[in-house]
Motif scaffolding. Structure first.
Motif, PDB file in Angstrom:
ATOM      1  N   ARG A  47      -7.564  -2.001   1.314  1.00 44.60           N
ATOM      2  CA  ARG A  47      -8.450  -2.389   1.804  1.00 44.60           C
ATOM      3  C   ARG A  47      -8.424  -2.933   3.300  1.00 44.60           C
ATOM      4  O   ARG A  47      -9.160  -2.823   4.143  1.00 44.60           O
ATOM      5  CB  ARG A  47      -9.184  -3.189   0.881  1.00 44.60           C
ATOM      6  N   SER A  48      -7.410  -3.905   3.237  1.00 45.13           N
ATOM      7  CA  SER A  48      -7.140  -4.658   4.343  1.00 45.13           C
ATOM      8  C   SER A  48      -6.690  -3.870   5.572  1.00 45.13           C
ATOM      9  O   SER A  48      -7.067  -3.958   6.707  1.00 45.13           O
ATOM     10  CB  SER A  48      -6.140  -5.797   4.126  1.00 45.13           C
ATOM     11  N   LYS A  49      -5.923  -3.030   5.117  1.00 51.39           N
ATOM     12  CA  LYS A  49      -5.251  -1.874   6.354  1.00 51.39           C
ATOM     13  C   LYS A  49      -6.565  -0.984   6.689  1.00 51.39           C
ATOM     14  O   LYS A  49      -6.535  -0.862   7.933  1.00 51.39           O
ATOM     15  CB  LYS A  49      -4.161  -1.094   5.638  1.00 51.39           C
ATOM     16  N   ALA A  50      -7.279  -0.656   5.877  1.00 52.02           N
ATOM     17  CA  ALA A  50      -8.400   0.313   6.290  1.00 52.02           C
ATOM     18  C   ALA A  50      -9.522  -0.294   7.271  1.00 52.02           C
ATOM     19  O   ALA A  50      -9.720   0.058   8.218  1.00 52.02           O
ATOM     20  CB  ALA A  50      -9.196   0.654   4.947  1.00 52.02           C
ATOM     21  N   ASP A  51      -9.663  -1.761   6.607  1.00 48.85           N
ATOM     22  CA  ASP A  51     -10.721  -2.495   7.456  1.00 48.85           C
ATOM     23  C   ASP A  51      -9.919  -2.890   8.996  1.00 48.85           C
ATOM     24  O   ASP A  51     -10.738  -2.683   9.951  1.00 48.85           O
ATOM     25  CB  ASP A  51     -11.028  -3.908   6.702  1.00 48.85           C
ATOM     26  N   THR A  52      -8.739  -3.382   9.017  1.00 45.71           N
ATOM     27  CA  THR A  52      -8.135  -3.508  10.321  1.00 45.71           C
ATOM     28  C   THR A  52      -8.220  -2.378  11.160  1.00 45.71           C
ATOM     29  O   THR A  52      -8.393  -2.463  12.388  1.00 45.71           O
ATOM     30  CB  THR A  52      -6.501  -3.803   9.990  1.00 45.71           C
ATOM     31  N   ALA A  53      -8.249  -1.166  10.667  1.00 42.21           N
ATOM     32  CA  ALA A  53      -8.270   0.022  11.516  1.00 42.21           C
ATOM     33  C   ALA A  53      -9.742   0.568  11.822  1.00 42.21           C
ATOM     34  O   ALA A  53      -9.887   1.554  12.575  1.00 42.21           O
ATOM     35  CB  ALA A  53      -7.631   1.246  10.847  1.00 42.21           C
ATOM     36  N   GLY A  54     -10.711  -0.517  11.486  1.00 48.17           N
ATOM     37  CA  GLY A  54     -12.164   0.167  11.733  1.00 48.17           C
ATOM     38  C   GLY A  54     -12.806   0.738  10.452  1.00 48.17           C
ATOM     39  O   GLY A  54     -13.997   1.176  10.675  1.00 48.17           O
ATOM     40  N   PHE A  55     -12.172   1.078   9.577  1.00 44.12           N
ATOM     41  CA  PHE A  55     -12.782   1.615   8.378  1.00 44.12           C
ATOM     42  C   PHE A  55     -13.187   0.629   7.390  1.00 44.12           C
ATOM     43  O   PHE A  55     -12.574   0.354   6.521  1.00 44.12           O
ATOM     44  CB  PHE A  55     -11.743   2.575   7.662  1.00 44.12           C
ATOM     45  N   SER A  56     -14.345   0.221   7.409  1.00 43.00           N
ATOM     46  CA  SER A  56     -14.913  -0.987   6.661  1.00 43.00           C
ATOM     47  C   SER A  56     -15.722  -0.845   5.394  1.00 43.00           C
ATOM     48  O   SER A  56     -15.846  -1.545   4.591  1.00 43.00           O
ATOM     49  CB  SER A  56     -15.679  -2.041   7.849  1.00 43.00           C
ATOM     50  N   ASN A  57     -16.258   0.403   5.202  1.00 40.91           N
ATOM     51  CA  ASN A  57     -17.048   0.830   4.255  1.00 40.91           C
ATOM     52  C   ASN A  57     -15.954   1.517   3.366  1.00 40.91           C
ATOM     53  O   ASN A  57     -15.838   2.727   3.372  1.00 40.91           O
ATOM     54  CB  ASN A  57     -18.153   1.834   4.717  1.00 40.91           C
ATOM     55  N   VAL A  58     -15.144   1.158   2.407  1.00 42.91           N
ATOM     56  CA  VAL A  58     -14.313   1.396   1.283  1.00 42.91           C
ATOM     57  C   VAL A  58     -15.040   1.398  -0.026  1.00 42.91           C
ATOM     58  O   VAL A  58     -15.561   0.575  -0.516  1.00 42.91           O
ATOM     59  CB  VAL A  58     -13.221   0.475   1.270  1.00 42.91           C
ATOM     60  N   HIS A  59     -14.938   2.859  -0.612  1.00 39.36           N
ATOM     61  CA  HIS A  59     -15.624   3.208  -1.838  1.00 39.36           C
ATOM     62  C   HIS A  59     -14.279   3.566  -2.625  1.00 39.36           C
ATOM     63  O   HIS A  59     -13.450   4.010  -2.263  1.00 39.36           O
ATOM     64  CB  HIS A  59     -16.398   4.244  -1.699  1.00 39.36           C
ATOM     65  N   VAL A  60     -14.446   2.802  -3.978  1.00 44.44           N
ATOM     66  CA  VAL A  60     -13.255   2.875  -4.790  1.00 44.44           C
ATOM     67  C   VAL A  60     -13.522   3.641  -6.211  1.00 44.44           C
ATOM     68  O   VAL A  60     -14.704   3.395  -6.687  1.00 44.44           O
ATOM     69  CB  VAL A  60     -12.686   1.797  -5.007  1.00 44.44           C
ATOM     70  N   HIS A  61     -12.677   4.613  -6.692  1.00 39.80           N
ATOM     71  CA  HIS A  61     -13.061   5.365  -7.982  1.00 39.80           C
ATOM     72  C   HIS A  61     -12.033   5.509  -8.836  1.00 39.80           C
ATOM     73  O   HIS A  61     -10.706   5.545  -8.319  1.00 39.80           O
ATOM     74  CB  HIS A  61     -13.759   6.613  -7.774  1.00 39.80           C
ATOM     75  N   ASP A  62     -12.082   5.528  -9.976  1.00 37.38           N
ATOM     76  CA  ASP A  62     -10.838   5.459 -11.035  1.00 37.38           C
ATOM     77  C   ASP A  62     -10.346   7.060 -10.988  1.00 37.38           C
ATOM     78  O   ASP A  62     -10.982   8.020 -11.322  1.00 37.38           O
ATOM     79  CB  ASP A  62     -11.289   5.044 -12.302  1.00 37.38           C
ATOM     80  N   ALA A  63      -8.939   7.183 -10.368  1.00 34.69           N
ATOM     81  CA  ALA A  63      -8.715   8.575 -10.151  1.00 34.69           C
ATOM     82  C   ALA A  63      -8.217   9.367 -11.451  1.00 34.69           C
ATOM     83  O   ALA A  63      -7.961  10.556 -11.559  1.00 34.69           O
ATOM     84  CB  ALA A  63      -7.396   8.667  -9.114  1.00 34.69           C
ATOM     85  N   SER A  64      -8.077   8.388 -12.311  1.00 28.30           N
ATOM     86  CA  SER A  64      -7.507   9.311 -13.876  1.00 28.30           C
ATOM     87  C   SER A  64      -8.948   9.852 -14.467  1.00 28.30           C
ATOM     88  O   SER A  64      -8.536  10.306 -15.454  1.00 28.30           O
ATOM     89  CB  SER A  64      -7.201   7.845 -14.617  1.00 28.30           C
ATOM     90  N   GLY A  65     -10.037   9.527 -13.991  1.00 26.63           N
ATOM     91  CA  GLY A  65     -11.174  10.209 -14.526  1.00 26.63           C
ATOM     92  C   GLY A  65     -11.565   9.304 -15.571  1.00 26.63           C
ATOM     93  O   GLY A  65     -12.761   9.686 -16.349  1.00 26.63           O
ATOM     94  N   GLY A  66     -11.098   8.025 -16.063  1.00 27.01           N
ATOM     95  CA  GLY A  66     -11.585   7.043 -17.087  1.00 27.01           C
ATOM     96  C   GLY A  66     -12.878   6.558 -16.764  1.00 27.01           C
ATOM     97  O   GLY A  66     -13.467   6.032 -17.748  1.00 27.01           O
ATOM     98  N   GLY A  67     -13.075   6.385 -15.452  1.00 26.87           N
ATOM     99  CA  GLY A  67     -14.425   5.653 -15.084  1.00 26.87           C
ATOM    100  C   GLY A  67     -14.407   4.109 -15.125  1.00 26.87           C
ATOM    101  O   GLY A  67     -15.280   3.449 -15.034  1.00 26.87           O
ATOM    102  N   ARG A  68     -12.948   3.676 -15.179  1.00 29.58           N
ATOM    103  CA  ARG A  68     -12.778   2.416 -15.195  1.00 29.58           C
ATOM    104  C   ARG A  68     -13.478   1.754 -13.713  1.00 29.58           C
ATOM    105  O   ARG A  68     -13.115   2.511 -12.792  1.00 29.58           O
ATOM    106  CB  ARG A  68     -11.440   2.122 -15.332  1.00 29.58           C
TER     107      ARG A  68
END
Length: 187
Positions: A43-64
């Motif tokens: 998140r920090s690296k993306a924000d520093t590069a100007g990408f401030s809108n970070v969406h996160v999802h569980d890549a396992s498909g578990g919906g955690r």
């Protein structure tokens, strides 16, 4: 020279020195490669590069849902490293003690034609329950003998009836599951 102009001149000189030496500046606009990083650092690296809108999802498909960013590792990212411009980022993550799946499993479990058993292998138990018609009686069994409790923590390895078989209303479905991150037993 007045003090205000001396400070401005010093700031301009520092900026010129940094840019000529190739130092990256905040908001440089090029998406870094964050795969393999913990979510907090990504998140920090993306924000520093100007990408401030970070969406996160569980890549396992578990919906955690990640609660503590340091406990999650980035497996997939969009946009790709080196992409310029924009501010939206989508990161597929797993718990730090899980392995990254070969492909992002975050999509919904596959739906089969009405009256047909879908292929649920590789999806989470929670996603499978959403893919089956209401009234289906689901019996999950851990293939390694553990108690099955939290639906989002289990991956389906086997299913009865088989994919493509007829599936009637209220029919019983047996699902062989393992904990996310574990391999399905062979044979």
């Amino acid at each position: 020279m007045p003090a205000r102009l001396r400070h401005l001149s010093a700031a301009v000189s520092l900026f010129a020195a940094l840019t000529s030496s190739g130092c990256a500046l905040l908001g440089s606009g090029s998406m870094p490669n964050v795969v393999g990083m913990d979510l907090k650092e990504a998140r920090s690296k993306a924000d520093t590069a100007g990408f401030s809108n970070v969406h996160v999802h569980d890549a396992s498909g578990g919906g955690r849902v990640p609660i503590r960013d340091r406990d999650w590792i980035v497996c997939f990212q969009s946009p790709a490293p080196g992409t310029k411009g924009g501010d939206n980022v989508d990161l597929g993550v797993v718990r730090d003690n899980d392995q990254c799946p070969d492909k992002d499993q975050s999509g919904p479990a596959p739906k089969a034609a009405a009256g047909t058993m879908p292929d649920l292998r590789g999806t989470s138990l929670a996603a499978a329950k959403n893919a089956l018609p209401a009234g289906t009686v689901i019996t999950p069994t851990d293939l390694y003998g553990h108690a099955v409790m939290v639906e989002t923590h289990w991956k389906i390895c086997t299913e009865t009836p088989a994919p493509g078989a007829p599936l009637g209303t209220g029919q019983k479905v047996a699902l062989g599951v393992v904990k996310l991150g574990d391999d399905c037993p062979k044979g």
